[in-house]
Design a protein around this motif. Sequence first.
Motif, PDB file in Angstrom:
ATOM      1  N   SER A  14      58.559 -16.558   3.899  1.00  0.00           N
ATOM      2  CA  SER A  14      58.991 -17.939   4.278  1.00  0.00           C
ATOM      3  C   SER A  14      59.999 -18.314   3.465  1.00  0.00           C
ATOM      4  O   SER A  14      60.197 -17.751   2.098  1.00  0.00           O
ATOM      5  CB  SER A  14      57.921 -19.138   4.258  1.00  0.00           C
ATOM      6  OG  SER A  14      57.135 -18.696   5.330  1.00  0.00           O
ATOM      7  N   SER A  24      63.102 -22.967   8.192  1.00  0.00           N
ATOM      8  CA  SER A  24      62.744 -21.550   8.448  1.00  0.00           C
ATOM      9  C   SER A  24      63.900 -21.323   9.584  1.00  0.00           C
ATOM     10  O   SER A  24      64.640 -21.940  10.128  1.00  0.00           O
ATOM     11  CB  SER A  24      61.555 -21.280   9.183  1.00  0.00           C
ATOM     12  OG  SER A  24      61.408 -22.027  10.501  1.00  0.00           O
ATOM     13  N   ILE A  26      66.220 -19.879  12.783  1.00  0.00           N
ATOM     14  CA  ILE A  26      65.939 -19.532  13.857  1.00  0.00           C
ATOM     15  C   ILE A  26      65.903 -18.329  14.437  1.00  0.00           C
ATOM     16  O   ILE A  26      66.551 -17.503  14.193  1.00  0.00           O
ATOM     17  CB  ILE A  26      66.999 -20.483  14.818  1.00  0.00           C
ATOM     18  CG1 ILE A  26      67.084 -22.066  14.485  1.00  0.00           C
ATOM     19  CG2 ILE A  26      66.958 -20.147  16.178  1.00  0.00           C
ATOM     20  CD1 ILE A  26      65.829 -22.820  15.259  1.00  0.00           C
ATOM     21  N   ASP A  31      65.349 -19.037  23.382  1.00  0.00           N
ATOM     22  CA  ASP A  31      64.192 -20.008  23.647  1.00  0.00           C
ATOM     23  C   ASP A  31      64.540 -21.065  22.783  1.00  0.00           C
ATOM     24  O   ASP A  31      64.505 -20.841  21.317  1.00  0.00           O
ATOM     25  CB  ASP A  31      62.791 -19.365  23.287  1.00  0.00           C
ATOM     26  CG  ASP A  31      61.768 -20.400  23.478  1.00  0.00           C
ATOM     27  OD1 ASP A  31      62.167 -21.502  23.911  1.00  0.00           O
ATOM     28  OD2 ASP A  31      60.573 -20.091  23.008  1.00  0.00           O
ATOM     29  N   GLU A  34      62.438 -23.909  19.559  1.00  0.00           N
ATOM     30  CA  GLU A  34      62.380 -23.904  17.999  1.00  0.00           C
ATOM     31  C   GLU A  34      63.044 -25.202  17.638  1.00  0.00           C
ATOM     32  O   GLU A  34      62.754 -25.599  16.404  1.00  0.00           O
ATOM     33  CB  GLU A  34      62.853 -22.644  17.533  1.00  0.00           C
ATOM     34  CG  GLU A  34      61.867 -21.692  17.841  1.00  0.00           C
ATOM     35  CD  GLU A  34      62.617 -20.285  17.416  1.00  0.00           C
ATOM     36  OE1 GLU A  34      62.564 -19.986  16.109  1.00  0.00           O
ATOM     37  OE2 GLU A  34      63.512 -19.744  18.014  1.00  0.00           O
ATOM     38  N   TRP A  35      64.115 -25.644  18.305  1.00  0.00           N
ATOM     39  CA  TRP A  35      64.789 -26.694  17.731  1.00  0.00           C
ATOM     40  C   TRP A  35      64.058 -27.875  18.048  1.00  0.00           C
ATOM     41  O   TRP A  35      63.390 -28.236  18.671  1.00  0.00           O
ATOM     42  CB  TRP A  35      66.190 -26.888  18.380  1.00  0.00           C
ATOM     43  CG  TRP A  35      66.928 -25.766  18.319  1.00  0.00           C
ATOM     44  CD1 TRP A  35      67.071 -24.455  19.172  1.00  0.00           C
ATOM     45  CD2 TRP A  35      68.083 -25.460  17.419  1.00  0.00           C
ATOM     46  NE1 TRP A  35      68.148 -23.683  18.739  1.00  0.00           N
ATOM     47  CE2 TRP A  35      68.667 -24.094  17.557  1.00  0.00           C
ATOM     48  CE3 TRP A  35      68.198 -26.234  16.511  1.00  0.00           C
ATOM     49  CZ2 TRP A  35      69.437 -23.532  16.824  1.00  0.00           C
ATOM     50  CZ3 TRP A  35      69.571 -25.866  15.529  1.00  0.00           C
ATOM     51  CH2 TRP A  35      70.012 -24.522  15.723  1.00  0.00           C
ATOM     52  N   THR A  36      64.214 -28.842  16.786  1.00  0.00           N
ATOM     53  CA  THR A  36      63.561 -30.257  16.778  1.00  0.00           C
ATOM     54  C   THR A  36      64.603 -31.168  16.661  1.00  0.00           C
ATOM     55  O   THR A  36      65.813 -31.225  16.413  1.00  0.00           O
ATOM     56  CB  THR A  36      62.621 -29.913  15.481  1.00  0.00           C
ATOM     57  OG1 THR A  36      63.499 -30.174  14.348  1.00  0.00           O
ATOM     58  CG2 THR A  36      61.664 -28.859  15.434  1.00  0.00           C
ATOM     59  N   ASP A  39      66.786 -31.528  13.647  1.00  0.00           N
ATOM     60  CA  ASP A  39      68.215 -30.631  13.446  1.00  0.00           C
ATOM     61  C   ASP A  39      69.371 -31.382  13.905  1.00  0.00           C
ATOM     62  O   ASP A  39      70.423 -30.807  13.752  1.00  0.00           O
ATOM     63  CB  ASP A  39      67.685 -29.307  14.218  1.00  0.00           C
ATOM     64  CG  ASP A  39      66.633 -28.443  13.934  1.00  0.00           C
ATOM     65  OD1 ASP A  39      66.608 -28.187  12.514  1.00  0.00           O
ATOM     66  OD2 ASP A  39      65.694 -28.034  14.614  1.00  0.00           O
ATOM     67  N   ARG A  61      70.828 -26.142  11.721  1.00  0.00           N
ATOM     68  CA  ARG A  61      69.830 -25.678  10.633  1.00  0.00           C
ATOM     69  C   ARG A  61      70.456 -24.387   9.955  1.00  0.00           C
ATOM     70  O   ARG A  61      71.027 -23.419  10.262  1.00  0.00           O
ATOM     71  CB  ARG A  61      68.500 -25.000  11.499  1.00  0.00           C
ATOM     72  CG  ARG A  61      67.405 -24.672  10.462  1.00  0.00           C
ATOM     73  CD  ARG A  61      66.106 -24.510  11.165  1.00  0.00           C
ATOM     74  NE  ARG A  61      65.628 -25.235  12.161  1.00  0.00           N
ATOM     75  CZ  ARG A  61      64.506 -25.051  12.858  1.00  0.00           C
ATOM     76  NH1 ARG A  61      63.615 -24.323  12.619  1.00  0.00           N
ATOM     77  NH2 ARG A  61      64.156 -26.084  13.678  1.00  0.00           N
ATOM     78  N   GLU A 140      72.503 -21.435  21.727  1.00  0.00           N
ATOM     79  CA  GLU A 140      72.341 -21.560  20.303  1.00  0.00           C
ATOM     80  C   GLU A 140      73.384 -20.151  19.743  1.00  0.00           C
ATOM     81  O   GLU A 140      73.548 -19.349  20.496  1.00  0.00           O
ATOM     82  CB  GLU A 140      71.143 -21.148  19.914  1.00  0.00           C
ATOM     83  CG  GLU A 140      70.402 -19.977  20.664  1.00  0.00           C
ATOM     84  CD  GLU A 140      68.871 -20.086  20.295  1.00  0.00           C
ATOM     85  OE1 GLU A 140      68.420 -20.790  19.730  1.00  0.00           O
ATOM     86  OE2 GLU A 140      68.167 -18.951  20.467  1.00  0.00           O
TER      87      GLU A 140
END
Length: 444
Positions: A14, A24, A26, A31, A34-36, A39, A61, A140
């Motif tokens: 990590s 962390s 991407i 997919d 993973e984005w929140t 971000d 990110r 992305e």
Amino acid sequence: MTRLLTLLAFAFLSPLPSPANELSAILLDGDLGEWTDADHVASDPVGDAIGAFDLSRVSARVSGTQIFLRFDTQATLNLQSGTEDDGTLRLLVEMPRNHELAIDLRGRSALLRTPEATLTIPWSDLKFASLPTFAANDFELRLDLKAFDLKAGDQVRLRFEGSDELAEPIALSIGRQATQSKKLQGLGAPAESVRIASLNTLKQGSASPERAPLIKQMFEFADADIFCFNEELDEAKFRNSFQAVVPNEVADTKNVHWSATCAIVSRFPLTPLDFRCREAAALIELPSGKSIVVASVHFKCCGFTGSREDQRRIEEVNELLSDLQRVRSGEFGEKAAAAGIVVLGDFNLVGSRKPLDLINEAGLTDVMLTCPVDGSAMTWQGVSPRESFWPGRLDYVTLDLQRLKWTGGFVINSEQFRQVTLGPEIDTPASDHSMLVVDVKPLL
């Protein structure tokens, strides 16, 4: 034969604690889950664009010198190509020392502007890539600023111009470099699984004195049961050269089928299927007594959504699906009618998503294969530094999951292969495509 991959793979530690905006990395696999919300860095009104690229939400990110962006476009389009009426979208990255990186998506160029000069930067120097490659309205992308000697804490500012722009630049802080570590992890095929390896060999790569040895090393690394090929342009040449790229114990096999630049080589008995679509397809009978049908495909190249090339890809997929209906109807025998089906290869999915949608609607599911080196799903990158198209995902694996269980797999290109195996520097890539490796277990 002992699986060569059991003791070979990469795993990553990590990232170290870092400034705001850094989490962390991407995994560039298309997919977007993973984005929140954390971000999210910018919003823009809908309807204010002067071209087809109409931004409304931008996320970012940072991981070390890598910047990952996510943005929408409202209209469903291809980033890399389209009509002139679409306009373009440029990403500008302002860096210390009055350096600015200008990435023109429709112009397919990256320029470094400094007080002294303007330089063209190859996509490989930026590790630049984006997904999906097919037309969409949510994307992305990844770029790495390591080549510009940035240090942890350095500030960069991102702007958009062209079809749309943001009211304010996006300010980001470069983070500390993440440490990566090799760790033993098995990549061998699970028990009772059949392993298939597929590669577009780039203009008859099996007959290339420079590239054939490296292709063979990659196929030995995969240690597959079935080997699929694209862009083997001449049948006679392929039949004389495939022995040079498959593992030695497969080189004398008679289980070979070639059709229209695609081919299949198998350790197990193979019966060619006379498909009207001309893609290479075969019934393969396994030692367990079960069978699978494998179709090695290479759909029409290039274009963009709605283009003639895109329409031709759709036609080719419909032709293939018609042949698969013939398989299911029993035209090729009871074994083929009951067998699980695998369709894989170079889909050239750079236009609409329609070809893949048609395959999915016919009962074949596309499975996501990622690279053990960087976690991405990229399967193509240009071999020339002057290549205008950046890396993307062109190669797919689709499975009949009612008759087959997907048990594993990965993708890897020849440079990543060198990293994993710690082999010598590679001057000539094996191909512009990655090798696909997929493991399946017949259920019937």
